[in-house]
Design a protein around this motif. Structure first.
Motif, PDB file in Angstrom:
ATOM      1  N   VAL B  31       0.922  -1.217   0.015  1.00  0.00           N
ATOM      2  CA  VAL B  31       0.030   0.083  -0.185  1.00  0.00           C
ATOM      3  C   VAL B  31       0.867   1.235   0.022  1.00  0.00           C
ATOM      4  O   VAL B  31       1.826   1.300   0.939  1.00  0.00           O
ATOM      5  N   VAL B  32       0.614   2.113  -1.038  1.00  0.00           N
ATOM      6  CA  VAL B  32       1.433   3.348  -0.901  1.00  0.00           C
ATOM      7  C   VAL B  32       0.647   4.612  -0.761  1.00  0.00           C
ATOM      8  O   VAL B  32      -0.291   4.604  -0.994  1.00  0.00           O
ATOM      9  N   ILE B  33       1.130   5.305   0.246  1.00  0.00           N
ATOM     10  CA  ILE B  33       0.451   6.313   0.785  1.00  0.00           C
ATOM     11  C   ILE B  33       1.279   7.584   0.883  1.00  0.00           C
ATOM     12  O   ILE B  33       2.431   7.548   0.663  1.00  0.00           O
ATOM     13  N   GLY B  34       0.778   8.834   1.041  1.00  0.00           N
ATOM     14  CA  GLY B  34       1.505   9.986   0.966  1.00  0.00           C
ATOM     15  C   GLY B  34       0.693  11.161   0.454  1.00  0.00           C
ATOM     16  O   GLY B  34      -0.368  10.834  -0.003  1.00  0.00           O
ATOM     17  N   PRO B  35       1.293  12.255   0.866  1.00  0.00           N
ATOM     18  CA  PRO B  35       0.159  13.541   0.522  1.00  0.00           C
ATOM     19  C   PRO B  35       0.123  13.813  -1.080  1.00  0.00           C
ATOM     20  O   PRO B  35       0.920  13.108  -1.568  1.00  0.00           O
ATOM     21  N   PHE B 198      -8.214  -0.927   4.818  1.00  0.00           N
ATOM     22  CA  PHE B 198      -7.714  -1.732   3.834  1.00  0.00           C
ATOM     23  C   PHE B 198      -6.250  -2.035   4.237  1.00  0.00           C
ATOM     24  O   PHE B 198      -5.999  -3.240   3.912  1.00  0.00           O
ATOM     25  N   ALA B 199      -5.156  -1.085   4.430  1.00  0.00           N
ATOM     26  CA  ALA B 199      -3.765  -1.441   4.462  1.00  0.00           C
ATOM     27  C   ALA B 199      -3.663  -2.036   5.708  1.00  0.00           C
ATOM     28  O   ALA B 199      -2.846  -2.960   5.628  1.00  0.00           O
ATOM     29  N   ARG B 200      -4.478  -1.882   6.833  1.00  0.00           N
ATOM     30  CA  ARG B 200      -4.042  -2.439   7.850  1.00  0.00           C
ATOM     31  C   ARG B 200      -4.450  -3.849   7.946  1.00  0.00           C
ATOM     32  O   ARG B 200      -3.976  -5.164   8.428  1.00  0.00           O
ATOM     33  N   GLU B 201      -5.736  -4.379   7.298  1.00  0.00           N
ATOM     34  CA  GLU B 201      -6.398  -5.599   7.120  1.00  0.00           C
ATOM     35  C   GLU B 201      -5.626  -6.439   6.226  1.00  0.00           C
ATOM     36  O   GLU B 201      -5.326  -7.650   6.483  1.00  0.00           O
ATOM     37  N   VAL B 202      -5.295  -6.053   4.892  1.00  0.00           N
ATOM     38  CA  VAL B 202      -4.642  -6.805   4.159  1.00  0.00           C
ATOM     39  C   VAL B 202      -3.141  -6.511   3.384  1.00  0.00           C
ATOM     40  O   VAL B 202      -2.527  -7.150   2.658  1.00  0.00           O
ATOM     41  N   GLY B 203      -2.856  -5.272   4.007  1.00  0.00           N
ATOM     42  CA  GLY B 203      -1.592  -4.778   3.357  1.00  0.00           C
ATOM     43  C   GLY B 203      -0.555  -5.596   3.944  1.00  0.00           C
ATOM     44  O   GLY B 203      -0.293  -5.859   5.401  1.00  0.00           O
ATOM     45  N   ASP B 204       0.539  -6.004   3.206  1.00  0.00           N
ATOM     46  CA  ASP B 204       1.625  -6.913   3.886  1.00  0.00           C
ATOM     47  C   ASP B 204       2.610  -5.536   4.238  1.00  0.00           C
ATOM     48  O   ASP B 204       3.372  -5.648   5.166  1.00  0.00           O
ATOM     49  N   ARG B 205       2.817  -4.346   3.443  1.00  0.00           N
ATOM     50  CA  ARG B 205       3.607  -3.496   3.726  1.00  0.00           C
ATOM     51  C   ARG B 205       3.070  -2.014   3.616  1.00  0.00           C
ATOM     52  O   ARG B 205       2.245  -2.070   2.514  1.00  0.00           O
ATOM     53  N   ILE B 206       3.650  -1.030   4.180  1.00  0.00           N
ATOM     54  CA  ILE B 206       3.194   0.635   3.725  1.00  0.00           C
ATOM     55  C   ILE B 206       4.521   1.062   3.397  1.00  0.00           C
ATOM     56  O   ILE B 206       5.280   0.883   3.919  1.00  0.00           O
ATOM     57  N   GLY B 212       8.531  12.968  -3.603  1.00  0.00           N
ATOM     58  CA  GLY B 212       9.354  12.190  -4.507  1.00  0.00           C
ATOM     59  C   GLY B 212      10.221  11.306  -3.903  1.00  0.00           C
ATOM     60  O   GLY B 212      10.756  10.492  -4.739  1.00  0.00           O
ATOM     61  N   GLN B 213      10.065  11.252  -2.709  1.00  0.00           N
ATOM     62  CA  GLN B 213      11.002  10.195  -2.010  1.00  0.00           C
ATOM     63  C   GLN B 213      10.223   9.129  -1.305  1.00  0.00           C
ATOM     64  O   GLN B 213       9.072   9.403  -0.783  1.00  0.00           O
ATOM     65  N   VAL B 214      10.795   7.967  -1.009  1.00  0.00           N
ATOM     66  CA  VAL B 214      10.388   7.032  -0.136  1.00  0.00           C
ATOM     67  C   VAL B 214      10.606   7.224   1.083  1.00  0.00           C
ATOM     68  O   VAL B 214      12.050   7.168   1.384  1.00  0.00           O
ATOM     69  N   ILE B 215       9.865   7.559   1.792  1.00  0.00           N
ATOM     70  CA  ILE B 215      10.367   8.065   3.491  1.00  0.00           C
ATOM     71  C   ILE B 215      10.397   6.702   4.344  1.00  0.00           C
ATOM     72  O   ILE B 215      11.254   6.411   5.094  1.00  0.00           O
ATOM     73  N   GLU B 216       9.315   5.966   4.314  1.00  0.00           N
ATOM     74  CA  GLU B 216       9.301   4.726   5.070  1.00  0.00           C
ATOM     75  C   GLU B 216       8.868   3.516   4.294  1.00  0.00           C
ATOM     76  O   GLU B 216       7.797   3.700   3.159  1.00  0.00           O
ATOM     77  N   ASP B 217       9.151   2.339   4.592  1.00  0.00           N
ATOM     78  CA  ASP B 217       8.876   1.223   3.641  1.00  0.00           C
ATOM     79  C   ASP B 217       8.771  -0.007   4.643  1.00  0.00           C
ATOM     80  O   ASP B 217       9.903  -0.494   5.000  1.00  0.00           O
ATOM     81  N   ARG B 218       7.818  -0.060   5.407  1.00  0.00           N
ATOM     82  CA  ARG B 218       7.673  -1.102   6.544  1.00  0.00           C
ATOM     83  C   ARG B 218       6.309  -2.071   6.606  1.00  0.00           C
ATOM     84  O   ARG B 218       5.480  -1.634   5.979  1.00  0.00           O
ATOM     85  N   ASP B 219       6.536  -3.030   7.593  1.00  0.00           N
ATOM     86  CA  ASP B 219       5.272  -3.709   7.617  1.00  0.00           C
ATOM     87  C   ASP B 219       4.130  -2.822   8.036  1.00  0.00           C
ATOM     88  O   ASP B 219       4.235  -1.805   8.915  1.00  0.00           O
ATOM     89  N   ALA B 220       2.952  -3.098   7.482  1.00  0.00           N
ATOM     90  CA  ALA B 220       1.773  -2.414   7.499  1.00  0.00           C
ATOM     91  C   ALA B 220       1.231  -2.043   9.060  1.00  0.00           C
ATOM     92  O   ALA B 220       1.126  -0.939   9.249  1.00  0.00           O
ATOM     93  N   VAL B 221       1.143  -2.926   9.854  1.00  0.00           N
ATOM     94  CA  VAL B 221       0.719  -2.577  11.285  1.00  0.00           C
ATOM     95  C   VAL B 221       1.609  -1.967  12.125  1.00  0.00           C
ATOM     96  O   VAL B 221       1.484  -1.018  12.456  1.00  0.00           O
ATOM     97  N   GLU B 222       3.032  -2.272  11.938  1.00  0.00           N
ATOM     98  CA  GLU B 222       4.052  -1.514  12.520  1.00  0.00           C
ATOM     99  C   GLU B 222       4.133  -0.075  12.311  1.00  0.00           C
ATOM    100  O   GLU B 222       3.971   0.722  13.127  1.00  0.00           O
ATOM    101  N   PHE B 223       3.750   0.030  10.880  1.00  0.00           N
ATOM    102  CA  PHE B 223       3.845   1.607  10.453  1.00  0.00           C
ATOM    103  C   PHE B 223       2.559   2.168  10.888  1.00  0.00           C
ATOM    104  O   PHE B 223       2.846   3.313  11.619  1.00  0.00           O
TER     105      PHE B 223
END
Lengths: 215, 243
Positions: B31-35, B198-206, B212-223
């Motif tokens: 799941v990709v999120i961000g402003p 959705f991200a929390r329920e089925v997402g493996d990572r967020i 324009g940068q990837v700031i965090e890339d982690r397990d969904a629930v942890e994030f």
């Protein structure tokens, strides 16, 4: 008027038939050329796009009469001898094709950009997307303005009269100058044009309704 | 199966993607999120070549997307995409929308394509509307058809570009339910969305992106429970307050 018809009816009819045939031929070829040029105007190939734009800008901005005279007077001097009727059809085709190209271009650009993206993202090529997805939608947008172009084409064919084009207007002028019955003659000429343009208008309106009903 | 290595993208002077390094595995739901303006949609659209990259390498199914001899069409056959505004073909019925590419691109037998399409439409609960036109459907219904259209190509990955952002609130859940079902079936999915449920329920990572940068890339629930970056914290706070 009855008298006019009994003496000159044959001439008017010949002019009418020539105008009708010239219109059908010019319409057929200007549709083909105009559609191709219109599609090229939105293509990604810069060369094709530039060429198409130049074609449209050139013939959109020159009076029809100048184009027709060019083919009637200049063309025979350097290329081949053609009569006024042929020169008229060629000029009318080129002139109208520029307008049709603009109409087609606007129609294609009227289809939302997301449609092209949807087509591409399911593995279609650009041209396949055009064929299956963009053009079928563009047709609906294009039909009403295209109808106007068809009507204009029929009416514009009256410039044939300036190059001995044997069309309805040409014979009308001939009869008017012979009989001095200008009112009767030009009324008849106008009615004959309406015989072509009114059914054409109704046909285009019908086509518009049919296409609109489909979704 | 998808790998970004030092990928950069510019729009003129604007640096839209900055040195992106990401990889996606088969069967993963990312799941990709961000402003807005963070480059998340741009990143997604690079994967099926709707956007070109300026430098770095982007491999999709072991094919270098940026190489000159790469045929984008062959990649796109395997990468499905679901758009924010559905982009169904308005001049075709639901079933025609779903069968068009399988018949014309994959050269499937029309009867076989129709059977597959009906199965997929059943899966997204739209079989009873198969002869309707898109204009007769709600946004949520259209989006479910769009998902079926993407699945009909049997892609190895399905990309979702804010699939619920243009929907009325009451139709969002129908779409999310279909997406969750797909995720549980093992579909590889990359989803740009603000739907944290959705991200929390089925997402493996967020993957959290900003500027324009990837700031965090982690397990969904942890994030979700403990975002590190202050921008991520702030962003999460905002979208949760709205939900």
């Amino acid at each position: 008027m009855i008298e006019l018809l009994s003496t000159y009816g044959g001439m008017l009819l010949r002019g009418f038939v020539n105008t009708l045939i010239a219109s059908v031929i010019a319409l057929f070829f200007s549709m083909i050329i105009g559609t191709l040029v219109g599609i090229l105007q939105v293509s990604k190939n810069k060369f094709a796009k530039g060429l198409a734009n130049a074609y449209v800008q050139l013939f959109l901005n020159i009076p029809l009469l100048v184009i027709v005279l060019f083919f009637y007077v200049v063309f025979p001097m350097y290329v081949a001898n053609i009569n006024g009727y042929t020169a008229g059809i060629i000029g009318l085709t080129i002139y109208t094709s520029a307008f049709i190209a603009e109409t087609v271009r606007a129609g294609i650009q009227g289809v939302p950009a997301g449609q092209m993206e949807a087509g591409l993202s399911t593995g279609f090529t650009y041209w396949e997307t055009m064929r299956y997805i963009i053009l079928p939608q563009a047709i609906k947008i294009v039909i009403p303005p295209l109808g106007n172009q068809f009507i204009n084409l029929v009416k514009n064919s009256s410039v044939f009269a300036m190059v001995a084009g044997l069309d309805l207007m040409y014979y009308g002028d001939l009869i008017a100058s012979e009989t001095f019955n200008t009112f009767g003659t030009y009324t008849m000429v106008a009615l004959f044009y309406l015989v072509i343009t009114l059914p054409l208008t109704h046909f285009m309106q019908y086509a518009e309704r049919r296409l609109a009903a489909k979704d | 199966m998808i790998e970004f290595k030092n990928v950069n993208k510019y729009y003129g002077d604007y640096h839209a993607l900055k040195n992106i390094n990401l990889s996606f595995k088969k069967g993963e739901v990312a799941v990709v999120i961000g402003p807005s303006g963070s480059g998340k949609s741009t990143m997604l659209r690079c994967i099926n070549g709707l956007e070109d990259i300026n430098d770095g390498t982007l491999m999709v199914n072991n094919i270098d997307l940026h190489a000159n001899d790469t045929n984008l069409n062959s990649i796109r056959k395997n990468v499905g995409m679901v758009f924010q505004h559905f982009n169904l073909y308005p001049h075709m019925s639901v079933i025609e929308n779903v069968t068009l590419a399988p018949i014309k691109v994959l050269k499937q037998d029309p009867e076989k394509a129709r059977q597959t399409a009906e199965k997929l439409l059943k899966k997204v609960n739209m079989l009873d509307r198969k002869d309707h036109y898109p204009s007769q459907l709600s946004g949520g219904q259209q989006q479910r058809v769009a998902i079926a259209r993407g699945l009909a190509m049997n892609p190895s990955v399905l990309l979702f570009d804010e699939p619920t952002s243009a929907l009325d609130p009451e139709t969002i859940d129908d779409v999310l339910d279909v997406m969750k079902k797909l995720a549980r079936e093992g579909m590889t999915m990359i989803v740009v969305t603000h739907e944290m449920g959705f991200a929390r329920e089925v997402g493996d990572r967020i993957i959290f992106m900003a500027e324009g940068q990837v700031i965090e890339d982690r397990d969904a629930v942890e994030f979700y429970e403990n975002p590190h970056d202050p921008r991520a914290k702030q962003f999460l706070g905002k979208i949760i307050h709205h939900a």
